[in-house]
Design a protein around this motif. Structure first.
Motif, PDB file in Angstrom:
ATOM      1  N   TYR B  57      67.934 -88.132 -46.080  1.00 33.94           N
ATOM      2  CA  TYR B  57      68.035 -88.498 -44.663  1.00 33.94           C
ATOM      3  C   TYR B  57      67.493 -87.377 -43.776  1.00 33.94           C
ATOM      4  O   TYR B  57      66.799 -87.628 -42.782  1.00 33.94           O
ATOM      5  N   LYS B  61      64.702 -89.289 -42.038  1.00 28.13           N
ATOM      6  CA  LYS B  61      65.234 -89.687 -40.736  1.00 28.13           C
ATOM      7  C   LYS B  61      65.382 -91.201 -40.580  1.00 28.13           C
ATOM      8  O   LYS B  61      65.121 -91.762 -39.514  1.00 28.13           O
ATOM      9  N   LYS B  63      68.143 -94.173 -42.243  1.00 28.48           N
ATOM     10  CA  LYS B  63      69.275 -94.335 -43.169  1.00 28.48           C
ATOM     11  C   LYS B  63      68.959 -95.261 -44.335  1.00 28.48           C
ATOM     12  O   LYS B  63      69.269 -94.943 -45.482  1.00 28.48           O
ATOM     13  N   ALA B  66      66.465 -93.700 -46.625  1.00 28.34           N
ATOM     14  CA  ALA B  66      67.102 -92.597 -47.360  1.00 28.34           C
ATOM     15  C   ALA B  66      67.917 -93.148 -48.533  1.00 28.34           C
ATOM     16  O   ALA B  66      67.864 -92.612 -49.638  1.00 28.34           O
TER      17      ALA B  66
END
Lengths: 132, 202
Positions: B57, B61, B63, B66
């Protein structure tokens, strides 16, 4: 990420022997932000000079082995640039000055984004070309 | 009698969990490979997934992305477990794969191009870092400045100063030469100090 990061940013570099620092400060006119390390039994300074990142390596007796300078790609000699461009896109370029000879260490990537580390001498002779 | 037997089984199960929790990562890997105890991989997953997700993350950047990437990383690590030679710790190996996967994704899909970015974002002033002590900086501010760096520079600083990777390890993870890794770390640190001074000291 933890607080270790913040503390480590201020890590102290090592203190090289006097014969090394003596040569270093007489050879480089205005070194800035010097960090000293031991690397493969040699002393290595990583620093700035005239806004270029540089690495100076010394043997145990204080003899300068080589100086590496990170240069903008545009500052590569045209002949070197043309040779490397025939392999792919240049991603990083370093000049190595060693025993009055000049070498170039270039990172390039091919069309499939494979990256290579290429060592080439000032006459354009390729000394090594390894995938990274 | 049934109750007594269940209690014994329960306590044996607890004992096994305790024993497994005390196992070193390298022992777990060895048992997965040689004794085909594939369920043990769950232990590594449970132990490291939060950290891997956090790193993903912090670089990507996003969610959802990630989460997906962290899953891919664990699949990749599981598939390549036999290639883990134990030259470094398992966590270093896993985090190295994590940085490599995230940066490669950004390079490929997001056209992340460090030389171009660097050309357009020259550091206006090389600040003497003996004068500008970064130890003054608060942790939150440091994280704020880190996010202003190019993702490759951020990854380099995280590997060097957060995960304590060797230069060899860093260069392999980002697929740059060792000299280039050293100089880029230097530049990233210099940029960090410059941006910190500009944002918080002026």
């Amino acid at each position: 990420m933890d607080i270790f990061f913040k503390n480590n940013l201020n890590e102290n570099s090592i203190n090289p022997p006097e014969e090394v620092t003596e040569h270093f400060f007489s050879f480089f006119s205005n070194p800035l932000n010097i960090e000293w390390y031991i690397e493969n039994n040699s002393y290595e300074a990583i620093f700035y000079e005239n806004e270029f990142e540089k690495i100076a390596s010394y043997d145990q007796s204080g003899n300068l082995i080589h100086v590496k300078t990170n240069i903008p790609i545009e500052q590569l000699p045209e002949v070197i640039c043309e040779i490397v461009k025939s392999f792919g896109e240049i991603m990083n370029s370093i000049i190595i000055d060693e025993n009055s000879e000049t070498f170039y260490e270039i990172i390039y990537r091919d069309k499939d984004l494979n990256r290579f580390d290429l060592l080439i001498d000032q006459n354009g002779k390729i000394l090594s070309n390894q995938i990274l | 009698m049934i109750n007594f037997t269940s209690k014994i089984f329960l306590s044996l199960e607890k004992m096994e969990i305790k024993l497994n929790n005390e196992l070193k990562d390298e022992d777990i890997i060895s048992r997965i490979i040689s004794e085909k105890e594939i369920d043990l991989f769950q232990m590594l997953y449970n132990k490291y997934h939060p950290k891997v997700l956090d790193k993903c993350y912090s670089l990507l950047k996003n969610k959802e992305l990630a989460k997906e990437t962290a899953q891919d990383i664990f699949s990749k690590v599981y598939e390549n477990l036999e290639s883990f030679k134990g030259k470094s710790s398992f966590s270093s190996w896993l985090y190295s794969v994590t940085y490599n996967q995230c940066i490669d994704y950004l390079r490929l899909k997001k056209k992340l191009h460090y030389p171009e970015w660097n050309r357009e974002n020259e550091i206006p002033e090389i600040i003497d870092d003996s004068e500008e002590l970064i130890s003054d900086i608060s942790y939150d501010r440091l994280m704020e400045i880190l996010d202003l760096l190019h993702t490759e520079e951020k990854a380099l600083l995280m590997m060097k100063y957060n995960d304590n990777f060797t230069i060899k390890h860093i260069s392999e993870a980002l697929r740059v030469s060792e000299s280039a890794a050293k100089m880029r770390i230097k530049r990233a640190k210099t940029r960090l100090i410059f941006l910190y001074k500009k944002k918080f000291k002026n």
